[in-house]
Write a protein that holds these residues in place. Structure first.
Motif, PDB file in Angstrom:
ATOM      1  N   ASP A 193       0.829  -1.204   0.000  1.00  0.00           N
ATOM      2  CA  ASP A 193       0.000   0.000   0.000  1.00  0.00           C
ATOM      3  C   ASP A 193       0.867   1.258   0.000  1.00  0.00           C
ATOM      4  O   ASP A 193       0.502   2.268  -0.605  1.00  0.00           O
ATOM      5  N   LYS A 194       2.004   1.198   0.682  1.00  0.00           N
ATOM      6  CA  LYS A 194       2.917   2.349   0.682  1.00  0.00           C
ATOM      7  C   LYS A 194       3.379   2.622  -0.754  1.00  0.00           C
ATOM      8  O   LYS A 194       3.448   3.773  -1.183  1.00  0.00           O
ATOM      9  N   THR A 195       3.666   1.562  -1.484  1.00  0.00           N
ATOM     10  CA  THR A 195       4.099   1.713  -2.880  1.00  0.00           C
ATOM     11  C   THR A 195       2.997   2.396  -3.686  1.00  0.00           C
ATOM     12  O   THR A 195       3.250   3.321  -4.455  1.00  0.00           O
ATOM     13  N   ARG A 196       1.747   1.966  -3.462  1.00  0.00           N
ATOM     14  CA  ARG A 196       0.625   2.577  -4.173  1.00  0.00           C
ATOM     15  C   ARG A 196       0.531   4.067  -3.849  1.00  0.00           C
ATOM     16  O   ARG A 196       0.395   4.904  -4.739  1.00  0.00           O
ATOM     17  N   VAL A 197       0.644   4.390  -2.551  1.00  0.00           N
ATOM     18  CA  VAL A 197       0.541   5.802  -2.135  1.00  0.00           C
ATOM     19  C   VAL A 197       1.699   6.619  -2.710  1.00  0.00           C
ATOM     20  O   VAL A 197       1.501   7.741  -3.182  1.00  0.00           O
ATOM     21  N   HIS A 198       2.880   6.034  -2.706  1.00  0.00           N
ATOM     22  CA  HIS A 198       4.037   6.799  -3.203  1.00  0.00           C
ATOM     23  C   HIS A 198       3.943   7.047  -4.715  1.00  0.00           C
ATOM     24  O   HIS A 198       4.385   8.084  -5.198  1.00  0.00           O
ATOM     25  N   LYS A 199       3.320   6.118  -5.434  1.00  0.00           N
ATOM     26  CA  LYS A 199       3.072   6.350  -6.878  1.00  0.00           C
ATOM     27  C   LYS A 199       2.113   7.518  -7.044  1.00  0.00           C
ATOM     28  O   LYS A 199       2.259   8.344  -7.943  1.00  0.00           O
ATOM     29  N   LEU A 200       1.139   7.565  -6.176  1.00  0.00           N
ATOM     30  CA  LEU A 200       0.152   8.656  -6.192  1.00  0.00           C
ATOM     31  C   LEU A 200       0.835   9.988  -5.857  1.00  0.00           C
ATOM     32  O   LEU A 200       0.584  11.009  -6.514  1.00  0.00           O
ATOM     33  N   ARG A 201       1.712   9.951  -4.866  1.00  0.00           N
ATOM     34  CA  ARG A 201       2.459  11.164  -4.488  1.00  0.00           C
ATOM     35  C   ARG A 201       3.253  11.703  -5.674  1.00  0.00           C
ATOM     36  O   ARG A 201       3.309  12.914  -5.895  1.00  0.00           O
ATOM     37  N   ALA A 202       3.876  10.774  -6.411  1.00  0.00           N
ATOM     38  CA  ALA A 202       4.741  11.194  -7.529  1.00  0.00           C
ATOM     39  C   ALA A 202       3.947  11.907  -8.625  1.00  0.00           C
ATOM     40  O   ALA A 202       4.518  12.641  -9.424  1.00  0.00           O
ATOM     41  N   LYS A 203       2.635  11.691  -8.643  1.00  0.00           N
ATOM     42  CA  LYS A 203       1.798  12.290  -9.704  1.00  0.00           C
ATOM     43  C   LYS A 203       1.156  13.605  -9.261  1.00  0.00           C
ATOM     44  O   LYS A 203       0.446  14.241 -10.032  1.00  0.00           O
ATOM     45  N   THR A 204       1.356  13.982  -7.987  1.00  0.00           N
ATOM     46  CA  THR A 204       0.671  15.165  -7.490  1.00  0.00           C
ATOM     47  C   THR A 204       1.639  16.354  -7.374  1.00  0.00           C
ATOM     48  O   THR A 204       2.852  16.175  -7.347  1.00  0.00           O
ATOM     49  N   ASP A 205       1.076  17.554  -7.308  1.00  0.00           N
ATOM     50  CA  ASP A 205       1.946  18.731  -7.177  1.00  0.00           C
ATOM     51  C   ASP A 205       2.416  18.921  -5.740  1.00  0.00           C
ATOM     52  O   ASP A 205       3.529  19.378  -5.505  1.00  0.00           O
ATOM     53  N   ALA A 206       1.538  18.604  -4.791  1.00  0.00           N
ATOM     54  CA  ALA A 206       1.874  18.870  -3.385  1.00  0.00           C
ATOM     55  C   ALA A 206       1.145  17.912  -2.449  1.00  0.00           C
ATOM     56  O   ALA A 206       0.089  17.383  -2.793  1.00  0.00           O
ATOM     57  N   ILE A 207       1.747  17.714  -1.265  1.00  0.00           N
ATOM     58  CA  ILE A 207       1.106  16.949  -0.185  1.00  0.00           C
ATOM     59  C   ILE A 207       0.855  17.932   0.945  1.00  0.00           C
ATOM     60  O   ILE A 207       1.723  18.751   1.249  1.00  0.00           O
ATOM     61  N   LEU A 208      -0.310  17.843   1.560  1.00  0.00           N
ATOM     62  CA  LEU A 208      -0.632  18.783   2.652  1.00  0.00           C
ATOM     63  C   LEU A 208      -0.994  18.015   3.919  1.00  0.00           C
ATOM     64  O   LEU A 208      -1.778  17.066   3.863  1.00  0.00           O
ATOM     65  N   ILE A 209      -0.412  18.434   5.036  1.00  0.00           N
ATOM     66  CA  ILE A 209      -0.737  17.809   6.328  1.00  0.00           C
ATOM     67  C   ILE A 209      -0.876  18.875   7.433  1.00  0.00           C
ATOM     68  O   ILE A 209      -0.474  20.024   7.241  1.00  0.00           O
ATOM     69  N   GLY A 210      -1.370  18.439   8.580  1.00  0.00           N
ATOM     70  CA  GLY A 210      -1.518  19.334   9.729  1.00  0.00           C
ATOM     71  C   GLY A 210      -0.308  19.262  10.654  1.00  0.00           C
ATOM     72  O   GLY A 210       0.450  18.283  10.624  1.00  0.00           O
ATOM     73  N   SER A 211      -0.170  20.273  11.495  1.00  0.00           N
ATOM     74  CA  SER A 211       1.005  20.378  12.370  1.00  0.00           C
ATOM     75  C   SER A 211       1.110  19.212  13.359  1.00  0.00           C
ATOM     76  O   SER A 211       2.197  18.790  13.722  1.00  0.00           O
ATOM     77  N   ASN A 212      -0.037  18.674  13.763  1.00  0.00           N
ATOM     78  CA  ASN A 212       0.036  17.598  14.754  1.00  0.00           C
ATOM     79  C   ASN A 212       0.564  16.291  14.156  1.00  0.00           C
ATOM     80  O   ASN A 212       1.151  15.478  14.867  1.00  0.00           O
ATOM     81  N   THR A 213       0.353  16.110  12.866  1.00  0.00           N
ATOM     82  CA  THR A 213       0.916  14.924  12.205  1.00  0.00           C
ATOM     83  C   THR A 213       2.438  15.048  12.157  1.00  0.00           C
ATOM     84  O   THR A 213       3.154  14.056  12.331  1.00  0.00           O
ATOM     85  N   VAL A 214       2.941  16.245  11.967  1.00  0.00           N
ATOM     86  CA  VAL A 214       4.406  16.448  12.001  1.00  0.00           C
ATOM     87  C   VAL A 214       4.910  16.133  13.408  1.00  0.00           C
ATOM     88  O   VAL A 214       5.884  15.413  13.599  1.00  0.00           O
ATOM     89  N   ARG A 215       4.203  16.662  14.400  1.00  0.00           N
ATOM     90  CA  ARG A 215       4.597  16.464  15.798  1.00  0.00           C
ATOM     91  C   ARG A 215       4.622  14.980  16.160  1.00  0.00           C
ATOM     92  O   ARG A 215       5.551  14.486  16.761  1.00  0.00           O
ATOM     93  N   ARG A 216       3.586  14.267  15.729  1.00  0.00           N
ATOM     94  CA  ARG A 216       3.457  12.863  16.162  1.00  0.00           C
ATOM     95  C   ARG A 216       4.253  11.877  15.300  1.00  0.00           C
ATOM     96  O   ARG A 216       4.844  10.947  15.812  1.00  0.00           O
ATOM     97  N   ASP A 217       4.246  12.091  13.962  1.00  0.00           N
ATOM     98  CA  ASP A 217       4.850  11.094  13.067  1.00  0.00           C
ATOM     99  C   ASP A 217       6.228  11.488  12.563  1.00  0.00           C
ATOM    100  O   ASP A 217       6.972  10.636  12.094  1.00  0.00           O
ATOM    101  N   ASP A 218       6.515  12.778  12.566  1.00  0.00           N
ATOM    102  CA  ASP A 218       7.751  13.301  11.969  1.00  0.00           C
ATOM    103  C   ASP A 218       7.978  12.691  10.569  1.00  0.00           C
ATOM    104  O   ASP A 218       9.015  12.071  10.317  1.00  0.00           O
ATOM    105  N   PRO A 219       7.015  12.879   9.671  1.00  0.00           N
ATOM    106  CA  PRO A 219       7.134  12.225   8.349  1.00  0.00           C
ATOM    107  C   PRO A 219       8.065  12.986   7.408  1.00  0.00           C
ATOM    108  O   PRO A 219       8.367  14.158   7.622  1.00  0.00           O
TER     109      PRO A 219
END
Ligand SMILES: NC(=O)c1ccc[n+]([C@@H]2O[C@H](COP(=O)([O-])OP(=O)(O)OC[C@H]3O[C@@H](n4cnc5c(N)ncnc54)[C@H](OP(=O)(O)O)[C@@H]3O)[C@@H](O)[C@H]2O)c1
Length: 217
Positions: free
Chosen positions: A34-60
């Protein structure tokens, strides 16, 4: 595609009971497939958007690693400009374009701390971030497609304002439970079913033990 704002695709991995993380913030739900599927999707998009708490908790990193392709721009909604400068997103900002969206309530001190890094700071809104205003600014920067990757609070903000055009959700074969575990959409929620716009189920894909559901407006 909307005329004056980017097209928004909400993407997430959820448990059968609709959680995107446990009560302690563990969100490692996805399989490698599933990560591979999502990363293929990411490669086709202009931007990814997340909230500050996801950065705080996951540090992605929010990069394309499980597939080949370009890294999209990373956008973090962080009204107070409080993102940790040691977070992976900030540390990799010299290599991957990064936008931190803040509101006017962000202190000068916090802004100055961020300005030491090669990121773009965009101001939209007085107290909370004005998401519609931000989307207009992003569209002017030629960002036409955004993958909305949560968490639940940010997802609600987009759902509430009718800004989600498409949803791609993986249902993981798990039950997480817990009233304090984060669900796909948090916030206040709609009071009446009639307030929630019915979506069209476009596709169902079985990915091993997982189910990928694709909805549009
Ligand atoms: N399974 C998955 O696919 C997945 C994906 C993503 C996240 N997650 C999980 O979701 C959890 C985080 O979700 P969350 O709901 O706690 O937080 P979140 O949605 O990541 O971030 C919420 C924060 O965003 C900031 N924000 C900025 N502008 C906003 C606006 N206009 N409206 C609302 N919030 C705004 C607010 O903080 P400020 O006031 O400081 O700006 C708010 O507290 C984590 O545990 C993470 O692991 C799971």
């Amino acid at each position: 595609m909307e005329k004056s704002r980017p097209y928004i695709t909400l993407s997430a991995a959820i448990s059968i009971d609709g959680k995107i993380a446990t009560r302690t913030g563990d969100s490692k739900l996805s399989s490698k497939k599933d990560k591979t599927r999502v990363h293929k999707l990411r490669a086709k998009t202009d931007a990814i958007l997340i909230g500050s708490n996801t950065v705080r908790r996951d540090d992605p990193m929010l990069t394309v690693r499980y597939a080949k392709g370009k890294n999209p721009i990373r956008i973090v909604l962080d009204s107070q400009a409080g993102i940790n400068p040691k977070s992976k997103i900030i540390k990799t900002s010299s290599k991957i374009p990064t936008i931190i969206a803040v509101s006017k309530k962000a202190t000068r001190k916090n802004i100055a701390r961020l300005e030491k890094h090669p990121i773009e700071i965009m101001v939209a809104g007085n107290k909370n971030i004005d998401v519609k205003k931000l989307l207009t600014l992003l569209y002017r920067k030629k960002i036409k497609q955004i993958l909305l990757e949560g968490g639940g609070t940010i997802n609600w903000e987009f759902v509430r304002q009718g800004l989600v055009d498409e949803i791609i959700i993986t249902i993981e074969p798990l039950l997480i439970g817990g009233k304090d575990a984060t669900t796909l959409v948090e916030g206040e929620g709609f009071a009446m079913i009639s307030k929630s716009k019915k979506l069209k189920l476009r596709n169902i894909r079985k990915l091993g033990n997982e189910l990928v559901l694709h909805y549009t407006k």
